[in-house]
Scaffold this motif. Structure first.
Motif, PDB file in Angstrom:
ATOM      1  N   ASP A   1       0.861  -1.433   0.127  1.00 22.68           N
ATOM      2  CA  ASP A   1      -0.016   0.002  -0.092  1.00 22.68           C
ATOM      3  C   ASP A   1       0.781   1.181   0.098  1.00 22.68           C
ATOM      4  O   ASP A   1       0.641   2.322  -0.635  1.00 22.68           O
ATOM      5  CB  ASP A   1      -1.034   0.175   1.244  1.00 22.68           C
TER       6      ASP A   1
ATOM      7  N   HIS B   1       0.979   4.230  -2.761  1.00 26.03           N
ATOM      8  CA  HIS B   1       0.834   5.889  -2.526  1.00 26.03           C
ATOM      9  C   HIS B   1       2.183   6.384  -3.077  1.00 26.03           C
ATOM     10  O   HIS B   1       1.555   7.608  -3.559  1.00 26.03           O
ATOM     11  CB  HIS B   1       0.805   6.022  -1.196  1.00 26.03           C
TER      12      HIS B   1
ATOM     13  N   HIS C   1      -5.812   3.123  -7.304  1.00 30.21           N
ATOM     14  CA  HIS C   1      -6.611   2.727  -6.148  1.00 30.21           C
ATOM     15  C   HIS C   1      -7.965   2.701  -6.538  1.00 30.21           C
ATOM     16  O   HIS C   1      -8.676   1.811  -5.746  1.00 30.21           O
ATOM     17  CB  HIS C   1      -6.296   4.197  -5.192  1.00 30.21           C
TER      18      HIS C   1
ATOM     19  N   HIS D   1      -6.614  -4.160   1.178  1.00 25.68           N
ATOM     20  CA  HIS D   1      -6.342  -3.219   0.222  1.00 25.68           C
ATOM     21  C   HIS D   1      -4.863  -3.345  -0.680  1.00 25.68           C
ATOM     22  O   HIS D   1      -4.836  -3.279  -1.749  1.00 25.68           O
ATOM     23  CB  HIS D   1      -6.483  -1.945   0.633  1.00 25.68           C
TER      24      HIS D   1
HETATM   25 ZN    ZN Z   1      -3.787   2.641  -0.672  1.00 19.91          ZN
END
Ligand code: ZN
Ligand code: NZQ
Length: 389
Positions: free
Chosen positions: A194, A198, A267, A281
């Motif tokens: 994750d 980002h 995303h 996620h």
């Molecule tokens: Zn994320």
């Protein structure tokens, strides 16, 4: 470089034993709080007892609301809003990961709004006001501890949607890397994916001459690539956990987007997977991001060559830049596999029978495009989903 305003009010209190400061930090803002947490790992590790002790010592009273699930649900947010209103709560204290923090932010928004809190996630309402949120972080991943975002899943239709606003940045975030020693390897890996996502969402930009932030992004990516596998081998190594924890915040506190326009299509494509299949996620991103890259890399080959060379150490083949770009994507995918993440839908046990539905859902039935680096139509999104099979 683009114009920008950078302001991040979240006070970061980082290091060993820092959870003991939660009472004092909270007392400076509120006397009565909602202690919000997840499925109970904080009970098992003793963190909850330490937080409660610190609050009591500082004269802060609290009401508890546990039970936040990963991919936090709207129904619990509504319950939280009701409690906050009835009990005269002044601050939401989130003790946990991105899901708990996002749920806390949603309660903070909804409690100061007369309408339905979901309005903020559909774009029907713009945030104007929110209660203060404080954080004790237990998993480096979502970056929600210092971000402007909150992501909530509406069980009615399993719609997972985000709301972004600067008023959603928490007032403080207590970050003790020791609290992450108990993370299961899979969650550690999901967190790494994750935070890498980002950074990569910001890295792939059409804005020119942003080499300073390019290099900051590359350095943060290289640190995660270095430390995430080591965290799996030595889960109780403080310095490894500390580097990862700080990387997770820097990845998403907007410093790395200064002067640039990020993409964010991956995303949105991923949120359909975790919304419908309740996948973590980070695992969804490990599936989606390489597929997105394979679909768009020709849009800016030099940027993908730079990514391959500077992040993954690929020796650039200037006669065949495409080969270099694809090698960078291959190494990213290999890395995700090496840390135990799925890179195809089947690896996560997800059937390929709802790809069209997901492509339609995340593009509002083709009425909007996704992404700023490359604008994707519903048909493009479907092709990306097909690359994940
Ligand atoms: Zn994320
Ligand atoms: O429920 P508990 O008991 O707390 O257990 C959690 C949960 O099962 C467990 N865990 C957390 N810290 C632990 C631990 N287990 C043992 N030891 C610890 N120290 O880990 C599981 C996952 O927790 P969760 O909070 O769901 O993880 P994460 O931080 O990855 O958050 C994911 C959510 O954040 C959203 C995601 O979409 C997802 O819903 N995101 C939020 C963003 C934001 N607000 O800025 C940005 C991100 O892109 C992301 O979309």
């Amino acid at each position: 470089m683009e114009n920008f305003v950078f302001s991040n009010r979240t006070k970061i209190i980082f290091g060993r034993g820092t959870e003991q400061q939660v009472g004092v930090e909270t007392a400076a803002l509120a006397k009565k709080v909602l202690l919000h947490y997840g499925g109970g790992h904080i009970v098992r590790t003793g963190l909850k007892a330490r937080v409660e002790e610190s609050l009591k010592h500082a004269g802060v009273s609290y009401i508890e609301l546990g039970g936040v699930q990963p991919n936090p649900r709207l129904s619990l947010v509504r319950e939280g809003i009701k409690i906050v209103r009835e009990q005269g709560i002044e601050l939401i204290l989130a003790v946990g990961g991105g899901s708990v923090i996002d749920s806390a932010k949603a309660i903070a928004l909804g409690a100061r709004y007369d309408g339905d809190v979901w309005d903020f996630y559909t774009g029907k309402a713009e945030p104007q006001d929110a209660m203060p949120v404080g954080v004790v972080l237990t998993i480096p991943a979502a970056g929600s501890e210092a971000s402007t975002g909150t992501v909530i899943t509406n069980e009615d239709g399993w719609l997972k949607r985000a709301c972004d606003h600067v008023i959603l940045r928490p007032r403080f975030a207590i970050m003790n890397p020791e609290l992450t020693y108990t993370l299961p390897p899979y969650q550690t890996a999901c967190g790494a994916a994750d935070m890498m996502a980002h950074i990569m969402e910001r890295y792939f930009t059409n804005v020119r001459e942003v080499d300073l932030t390019d290099q900051l992004c590359e350095a943060a990516l290289r640190s995660i690539i270095k430390y995430a596998p080591r965290a799996l081998e030595e889960p109780e190594n403080y310095d490894i956990r500390a580097n990862i924890m700080w990387a997770g915040t820097i990845a998403h506190n907007d410093l790395l987007s200064t002067g640039r326009i990020g993409d964010w299509a991956s995303h949105m494509i991923e949120h359909e997977l975790s919304g419908i299949y309740d996948l973590a996620h980070g695992a969804g991103l490990a599936i989606v991001f390489p597929a997105w890259m394979k679909y768009v890399y020709q849009h800016d080959l030099p940027r993908f060559v730079q990514f391959a060379a500077r992040v993954w150490g690929v020796d650039p083949d200037y006669h065949n830049p495409e080969k270099t770009a694809l090698e960078g994507i291959r190494r990213l995918e290999e890395f995700f596999k090496r840390i135990g993440l799925p890179t195809r839908l089947a690896d996560a046990g997800i059937p390929a029978d709802r790809l069209e539905e997901m492509a339609a859902k995340c593009t509002a039935n083709g009425s909007r495009t996704l992404g700023r680096f490359v604008e994707l139509t519903k048909e493009d999104v479907l092709k990306i989903y097909q690359l994940t099979v």
